[in-house]
Design an enzyme around this catalytic site. Structure first.
Site, PDB file in Angstrom:
ATOM      1  CB  SER A  81     -10.186  -5.489  -8.966  1.00 38.67           C
ATOM      2  OG  SER A  81      -9.478  -4.400  -9.516  1.00 38.67           O
ATOM      3  CE1 TYR A 137      -8.365  -8.724 -13.147  1.00 36.90           C
ATOM      4  CE2 TYR A 137      -8.912  -6.404 -12.839  1.00 36.90           C
ATOM      5  CZ  TYR A 137      -8.327  -7.568 -12.383  1.00 36.90           C
ATOM      6  OH  TYR A 137      -7.718  -7.580 -11.149  1.00 36.90           O
TER       7      TYR A 137
HETATM    8  N1  LIG Z   1      -2.179  -6.799  -9.518  1.00 36.12           N
HETATM    9  C1  LIG Z   1      -3.025  -5.850  -9.225  1.00 36.12           C
HETATM   10  O1  LIG Z   1      -2.681  -4.672  -9.343  1.00 36.12           O
HETATM   11  C2  LIG Z   1      -4.390  -6.211  -8.732  1.00 36.12           C
HETATM   12  C3  LIG Z   1      -5.273  -5.184  -8.375  1.00 36.12           C
HETATM   13  C4  LIG Z   1      -6.541  -5.507  -7.907  1.00 36.12           C
HETATM   14  C5  LIG Z   1      -6.913  -6.846  -7.782  1.00 36.12           C
HETATM   15  N2  LIG Z   1      -6.034  -7.826  -8.140  1.00 36.12           N
HETATM   16  C6  LIG Z   1      -6.478  -9.209  -7.966  1.00 36.12           C
HETATM   17  O2  LIG Z   1      -5.698  -9.790  -6.947  1.00 36.12           O
HETATM   18  C7  LIG Z   1      -5.657 -11.211  -7.118  1.00 36.12           C
HETATM   19  C8  LIG Z   1      -4.214 -11.674  -7.032  1.00 36.12           C
HETATM   20  O3  LIG Z   1      -3.520 -11.184  -8.149  1.00 36.12           O
HETATM   21  P1  LIG Z   1      -1.966 -10.820  -8.105  1.00 36.12           P
HETATM   22  O4  LIG Z   1      -1.868  -9.422  -8.566  1.00 36.12           O
HETATM   23  O5  LIG Z   1      -1.377 -11.216  -6.814  1.00 36.12           O
HETATM   24  O6  LIG Z   1      -1.442 -11.742  -9.314  1.00 36.12           O
HETATM   25  P2  LIG Z   1      -0.499 -13.040  -9.319  1.00 36.12           P
HETATM   26  O7  LIG Z   1      -0.508 -13.540 -10.724  1.00 36.12           O
HETATM   27  O8  LIG Z   1       0.814 -12.708  -8.719  1.00 36.12           O
HETATM   28  O9  LIG Z   1      -1.280 -14.072  -8.374  1.00 36.12           O
HETATM   29  C9  LIG Z   1      -2.348 -14.847  -8.852  1.00 36.12           C
HETATM   30  C10 LIG Z   1      -2.021 -16.320  -8.683  1.00 36.12           C
HETATM   31  O10 LIG Z   1      -3.138 -17.098  -9.158  1.00 36.12           O
HETATM   32  C11 LIG Z   1      -2.602 -18.228  -9.853  1.00 36.12           C
HETATM   33  N3  LIG Z   1      -3.609 -18.762 -10.775  1.00 36.12           N
HETATM   34  C12 LIG Z   1      -3.988 -18.233 -11.974  1.00 36.12           C
HETATM   35  N4  LIG Z   1      -4.891 -19.032 -12.554  1.00 36.12           N
HETATM   36  C13 LIG Z   1      -5.117 -20.062 -11.701  1.00 36.12           C
HETATM   37  C14 LIG Z   1      -5.942 -21.224 -11.750  1.00 36.12           C
HETATM   38  N5  LIG Z   1      -6.731 -21.477 -12.812  1.00 36.12           N
HETATM   39  N6  LIG Z   1      -5.930 -22.081 -10.704  1.00 36.12           N
HETATM   40  C15 LIG Z   1      -5.129 -21.849  -9.631  1.00 36.12           C
HETATM   41  N7  LIG Z   1      -4.298 -20.776  -9.537  1.00 36.12           N
HETATM   42  C16 LIG Z   1      -4.298 -19.897 -10.563  1.00 36.12           C
HETATM   43  C17 LIG Z   1      -1.390 -17.661 -10.577  1.00 36.12           C
HETATM   44  O11 LIG Z   1      -0.505 -18.677 -11.009  1.00 36.12           O
HETATM   45  C18 LIG Z   1      -0.807 -16.751  -9.500  1.00 36.12           C
HETATM   46  O12 LIG Z   1       0.108 -17.461  -8.680  1.00 36.12           O
HETATM   47  C19 LIG Z   1      -6.342 -11.484  -8.464  1.00 36.12           C
HETATM   48  O13 LIG Z   1      -7.680 -11.859  -8.245  1.00 36.12           O
HETATM   49  C20 LIG Z   1      -6.284 -10.127  -9.151  1.00 36.12           C
HETATM   50  O14 LIG Z   1      -7.312  -9.988 -10.108  1.00 36.12           O
HETATM   51  C21 LIG Z   1      -4.794  -7.540  -8.598  1.00 36.12           C
END
Ligand SMILES: NC(=O)c1ccc[n+]([C@@H]2O[C@H](COP(=O)([O-])OP(=O)(O)OC[C@H]3O[C@@H](n4cnc5c(N)ncnc54)[C@H](O)[C@@H]3O)[C@@H](O)[C@H]2O)c1
Length: 276
Positions: free
Chosen positions: A143, A156
């Protein structure tokens, strides 16, 4: 010409947000896709969208047994794995350390590091042999929070820094047969990123934030005008995960929409003025 040509791609946390966008893109690029996801409700929705075309596996990425069972399912269906993409994650609610009760710090640490770091490490361990057989590729999700303060709270941010370091070490250990890279996204539209159970914030999702408020903040902090969607990020994941990537390993690609390159003396988009 398609990016994958029948290669098998496994996406961890592909039930929503970034991972789901990557899954859709990989399917459109000719990949045979498996999704590993903890949420039963999301698995049901995915079944409605993909039918039997995508292998849907419900499991917890912190469980070695679940990952081993997923490997078995992939071997039974396709006999190979070419790419592993980690996109699962949870958020820490951006609560400053000073506001976290001391007795909750260990459980918050465990929860965040288990899902955001251990999950990637376990998956890399479980799928390594299959990836070596195919000269495959791994892409993990960090991230912008790993590079600039306040992209999350302490836990985080620390997990995402750990992903960047893990990418370097894994690229070294898994060379020369498996490439390992990271992607560090900035903002993501349509994310359902959840808060931590250890702070009672598991009911909070990023998608609960009003879209206008998200967009206003994004425009103030970056050089771009629209929030990137998962599909905007997906081609970069696909490239790194594919055989077209013959040159990159051990890198984390920072995709921050100019957030770290704002003007020193004037606001985003401003020209002229007193520049030095
Ligand atoms: N949302 C943002 O703005 C942002 C920014 C930078 C990085 N990220 C990173 O991007 C990645 C995706 O996040 P997102 O924003 O799409 O969120 P999201 O919650 O939509 O997607 C994450 C998915 O991971 C699943 N998950 C959570 N715990 C789990 C587990 N123990 N086992 C299996 N699956 C599990 C959730 O159910 C979800 O479907 C993450 O690593 C997040 O930290 C997000």
């Amino acid at each position: 010409m398609q990016m994958f040509d029948g290669d098998v791609v496994l996406i961890l946390g592909g039930g929503s947000g970034l991972g789901l966008g990557i899954a859709r893109h990989c399917v459109s690029e000719g990949a045979r896709v498996a999704i590993f996801e903890i949420s039963e409700a999301k698995i049901v929705a995915l079944k409605g969208e993909f039918g039997d075309d995508v292998l849907l596996f419900r499991g917890d990425v912190t469980s070695p047994e679940d990952l081993l069972a997923c490997r078995q399912a992939i071997v039974e269906r396709w006999g190979r794995l070419d790419s592993l993409i980690g996109s699962q994650g949870i958020f820490d609610g951006q609560v400053p350390l000073r506001d976290v009760a001391i007795e909750r710090v260990p459980s918050l640490f465990d929860e965040l590091f288990h899902v955001n770091v251990l999950g990637y490490i376990l998956a890399c361990k479980v799928f390594l042999e299959l990836l070596e057989e195919s000269n495959g590729s791994i892409v993990l999700t960090a991230s912008v929070a790993a590079y600039a303060a306040d992209g999350g709270g302490l836990m985080y941010t620390a997990t995402k820094g750990a992903v960047v370091s893990a990418v370097r070490q894994l690229a070294f250990e898994f060379s020369p047969r498996v490439r390992v890279n990271g992607v560090a996204p900035g903002a993501i539209a349509d994310s359902q990123l959840q808060g931590p159970r250890s702070l009672g914030l598991e009911g909070f999702k990023q998608s609960d934030i009003p879209k206008d408020a998200m967009l206003n903040t994004f425009r103030k902090l970056t050089l771009m005008s629209e929030l990137p969607t998962p599909l905007d990020y997906a081609p970069i994941y696909a490239y790194l995960a594919s055989r077209y990537n013959a040159v990159v390993t051990g890198q984390t690609v920072l995709l921050e929409q100019g957030a770290l390159n704002r003007a020193a003396l004037s606001g985003p988009g401003a020209t002229g003025g007193i520049g030095v």
